[in-house]
Design a protein around this motif. Structure first.
Motif, mmCIF file in Angstrom:
data_model
loop_
_atom_site.group_PDB
_atom_site.id
_atom_site.type_symbol
_atom_site.label_atom_id
_atom_site.label_comp_id
_atom_site.label_asym_id
_atom_site.label_seq_id
_atom_site.Cartn_x
_atom_site.Cartn_y
_atom_site.Cartn_z
ATOM 1 N N LYS A 74 -6.177 15.722 -10.321
ATOM 2 C CA LYS A 74 -5.828 14.404 -9.107
ATOM 3 C C LYS A 74 -5.429 13.303 -9.877
ATOM 4 O O LYS A 74 -5.020 12.161 -8.888
ATOM 5 N N ASP A 75 -6.286 12.993 -10.684
ATOM 6 C CA ASP A 75 -6.329 11.572 -11.771
ATOM 7 C C ASP A 75 -4.836 11.660 -12.012
ATOM 8 O O ASP A 75 -4.523 10.006 -11.983
ATOM 9 N N GLU B 188 -1.928 12.912 -10.778
ATOM 10 C CA GLU B 188 -1.445 12.640 -9.897
ATOM 11 C C GLU B 188 -1.567 11.192 -9.277
ATOM 12 O O GLU B 188 -0.515 10.297 -8.843
ATOM 13 N N ASP B 189 -2.901 10.298 -9.489
ATOM 14 C CA ASP B 189 -3.141 9.689 -8.522
ATOM 15 C C ASP B 189 -2.954 8.636 -9.962
ATOM 16 O O ASP B 189 -1.744 7.120 -8.919
ATOM 17 N N ALA B 190 -2.806 8.789 -10.973
ATOM 18 C CA ALA B 190 -2.055 7.132 -11.655
ATOM 19 C C ALA B 190 -1.102 6.978 -11.829
ATOM 20 O O ALA B 190 -0.115 5.888 -11.894
ATOM 21 N N LYS C 275 0.771 7.896 -8.915
ATOM 22 C CA LYS C 275 1.594 6.888 -7.857
ATOM 23 C C LYS C 275 0.512 5.214 -7.888
ATOM 24 O O LYS C 275 1.967 4.721 -7.010
ATOM 25 N N ASN C 276 -0.574 5.802 -8.863
ATOM 26 C CA ASN C 276 -0.590 4.028 -8.165
ATOM 27 C C ASN C 276 0.063 3.039 -9.639
ATOM 28 O O ASN C 276 -0.423 1.899 -9.688
ATOM 29 N N TRP D 264 -2.225 1.718 -16.117
ATOM 30 C CA TRP D 264 -2.451 3.082 -15.679
ATOM 31 C C TRP D 264 -3.058 4.481 -17.115
ATOM 32 O O TRP D 264 -3.865 5.410 -16.186
ATOM 33 N N ASN E 136 -6.345 4.296 -15.189
ATOM 34 C CA ASN E 136 -6.142 4.999 -14.124
ATOM 35 C C ASN E 136 -5.990 6.610 -14.580
ATOM 36 O O ASN E 136 -7.234 7.668 -13.864
ATOM 37 N N THR F 230 -10.975 10.006 -17.046
ATOM 38 C CA THR F 230 -11.702 10.411 -16.018
ATOM 39 C C THR F 230 -13.666 9.907 -16.736
ATOM 40 O O THR F 230 -13.504 11.368 -17.313
ATOM 41 N N GLN G 238 -18.180 12.778 -8.195
ATOM 42 C CA GLN G 238 -16.974 13.275 -7.334
ATOM 43 C C GLN G 238 -17.314 14.603 -6.842
ATOM 44 O O GLN G 238 -16.853 15.043 -5.977
#
Length: 526
Positions: A458-459, A461-463, A465-466, A500, A503, A506, A514
């Protein structure tokens, strides 16, 4: 060494069937050497004494007598004489320990400097360092209980998660000791060994004490309670270190209810100790954990007896040495055929002729594995699982991946998941961990690694995208030829790279927060 004759017996008594044959062997040999008996059918019996000259045998010890002794001692050794129950080496080691630490807001009180929680974390750091080599698990709880790390013998990894703990990781208020016990029982069921649960807390919920004793019925779990705090209580500080203010505008105090802790100890039949400035509390924890582990293991040792047969191997070797004498001969054809048959068994490339003669390839691989010769162990092992494990620890992930892929066991899928995570193939890692849990639902390590793989995916993929879309550096030229100079226009590439990377990373605290939040939303299911 004192032998209790009432406990004397044999572990493998069928080997004693060789004893009658060994006792008859000298008689059969003497009968075969009786020349008069063999000639009796051809010569009159009354003439035989006058026709035969039988010289007197000067040797009282013959090869057959040594063979008889070898068979007798060998059968007794193989039968496994025993009179003493065996205490495995690991019982002398420290017992497995499940550490549950209270993360409710009252643990931020400053009556123990700097805070109760920080003092407990410092004490746990010392505890796991002195228990190096023993297995420790970590559970965090407040109004719900959550597994932070399954039993591990890696103190550095455990300390990383301990230092990441804070009172804001669990949003559900309370002190649910019952949920902690349920988590601990699941871990012990997977470990298949007795263990100790250490509760580090400053209080208890007395309204839920009635059902706690039933949770420990027929359980190999012992509970210890280590109290943190003083009877006067202390001010609770917020994340910035400032006192927290209650609704009346006064500093909020962290309660320390010694009476509630005594009731909790009575309900669980648990020893109650307190945090100390020296190591007395650590000695107290280790003593109780070791005593419980040894006592519980003694109850399960009815069939575990110490095999004393290997002591007979020394006289066997001595007799075999004296049997090699000039002028003595035996028909060793049967033994020779057996040795040749064993030698013709298929084996991989040889390592050493001497070791191959006495040890199997798996035995040689196990010796190399235990002495940290991991590449050599991976080359020696024939057993596919151990070959894969040795290759994995030797960082030969290509060989480990190919070997584990041929195995259909939970452990193989677990290691496959670890390899895929190392290679950032999170989809395949999640599939491997999921398959391991299908085959073995009670697999705490696979459960923890699955959650971590999902979080990392998830981290990532979020990185992605952002991350801002930044075009390559552009070079703009003057339209009029021959005028001006080329000028590069710099973009904010460095800033975007740093963003990047931030993001992508973690922290353990963020991951745990979480994870706990998701588990609370799902009903705190493991």
């Amino acid at each position: 060494m004192e032998i209790n004759l009432s406990d004397f017996h044999f572990l493998r008594p069928l080997w004693l069937l060789l004893l009658p044959f060994a006792a008859l062997l000298p008689l059969l040999w003497r009968r075969s050497q009786d020349l008069q008996r063999r000639l009796r059918s051809n010569i009159a019996e009354h003439l035989l004494p006058h026709l035969l000259i039988t010289p007197k045998d000067q040797h009282w010890l013959r090869p057959v007598h040594l063979v008889c002794a070898l068979l007798v001692l060998g059968s007794v050794a193989a039968a496994g004489p025993t009179w003493e129950q065996d205490r495995p080496d690991f019982l002398e080691n420290r017992a497995p320990l499940l550490i549950a630490i209270d993360l409710s807001p009252s643990m931020d009180a400053n009556d123990v400097q700097p805070t109760r929680l920080e003092a407990a974390k410092h004490k746990l750091h010392d505890l796991i360092q002195r228990r190096a080599g023993a297995r420790n698990a970590l559970i965090a709880y407040a109004g719900s209980a959550h597994l932070v790390l399954p039993p591990t013998d890696d103190p550095a990894l455990l300390d990383t998660f301990i230092q990441a703990l804070s009172s804001d990781l669990i949003g559900k208020p309370g002190k649910d000791v019952g949920a902690v016990i349920d988590q601990a029982k699941r871990l012990l069921a997977a470990e298949k060994t007795p263990g100790t649960l250490l509760l580090i807390t400053d209080g208890a919920d007395t309204s839920a004490l009635g059902v706690l004793d039933k949770k420990l019925d027929n359980s190999a779990l012992q509970v210890l309670i280590l109290a943190v705090g003083s009877e006067d209580g202390g001010i609770i500080n917020d994340a910035s270190g400032q006192p927290r203010i209650d609704s009346n505008g006064r500093p909020e105090l962290g309660s320390f209810d010694q009476g509630a802790l005594k009731q909790l100890a009575s309900a669980l039949d648990a020893p109650l100790g307190s945090l100390t400035l020296n190591n007395d509390d650590l000695d107290w924890v280790e003593l109780h954990a070791r005593q419980h582990f040894q006592a519980a293991s003694d109850e399960q040792r009815e069939l575990h007896w110490k095999d004393a047969g290997y002591w007979i191997c020394w006289p066997l070797l001595l007799i075999a040495l004296f049997s090699v004498r000039k002028g003595w001969s035996l028909n060793w054809m049967a033994g020779l055929l057996l040795a040749v048959g064993l030698g013709l068994q298929p084996a991989p490339a040889q390592a050493n002729a001497f070791t191959d003669a006495f040890f199997t390839r798996d035995q040689q691989g196990r010796w190399a594995f235990e002495h940290d010769h991991l590449p050599q162990a991976a080359a020696l092992f024939v057993d596919p699982y151990w070959k894969s494990v040795a290759a994995y620890h030797a960082a030969d992930f290509d060989l480990a991946l190919a070997s584990f892929a041929r195995l259909q066991t939970p452990q193989a899928y677990f290691y496959l998941g670890n390899i895929y995570v190392r290679r950032f193939k999170f989809d395949q890692a999640i599939a491997a961990y999921t398959q391991a849990l299908k085959l073995q639902p009670q697999f705490p390590e696979a459960t923890a690694n699955l959650a971590l793989a999902i979080a990392l995916q998830k981290d990532t993929e979020d990185a992605e995208k952002n991350a801002p879309e930044v075009k390559p550096d552009e070079i703009k030229m003057d339209k009029a030829p021959g005028k001006g100079q080329s000028k590069s226009v710099q973009t904010e590439q460095a800033a975007s790279d740093e963003q990047w990377l931030q993001n992508l990373s973690t922290s353990p605290a963020k991951f745990l927060k979480q994870k706990f939040s998701l588990q609370d939303q799902a009903g705190a299911k493991p």
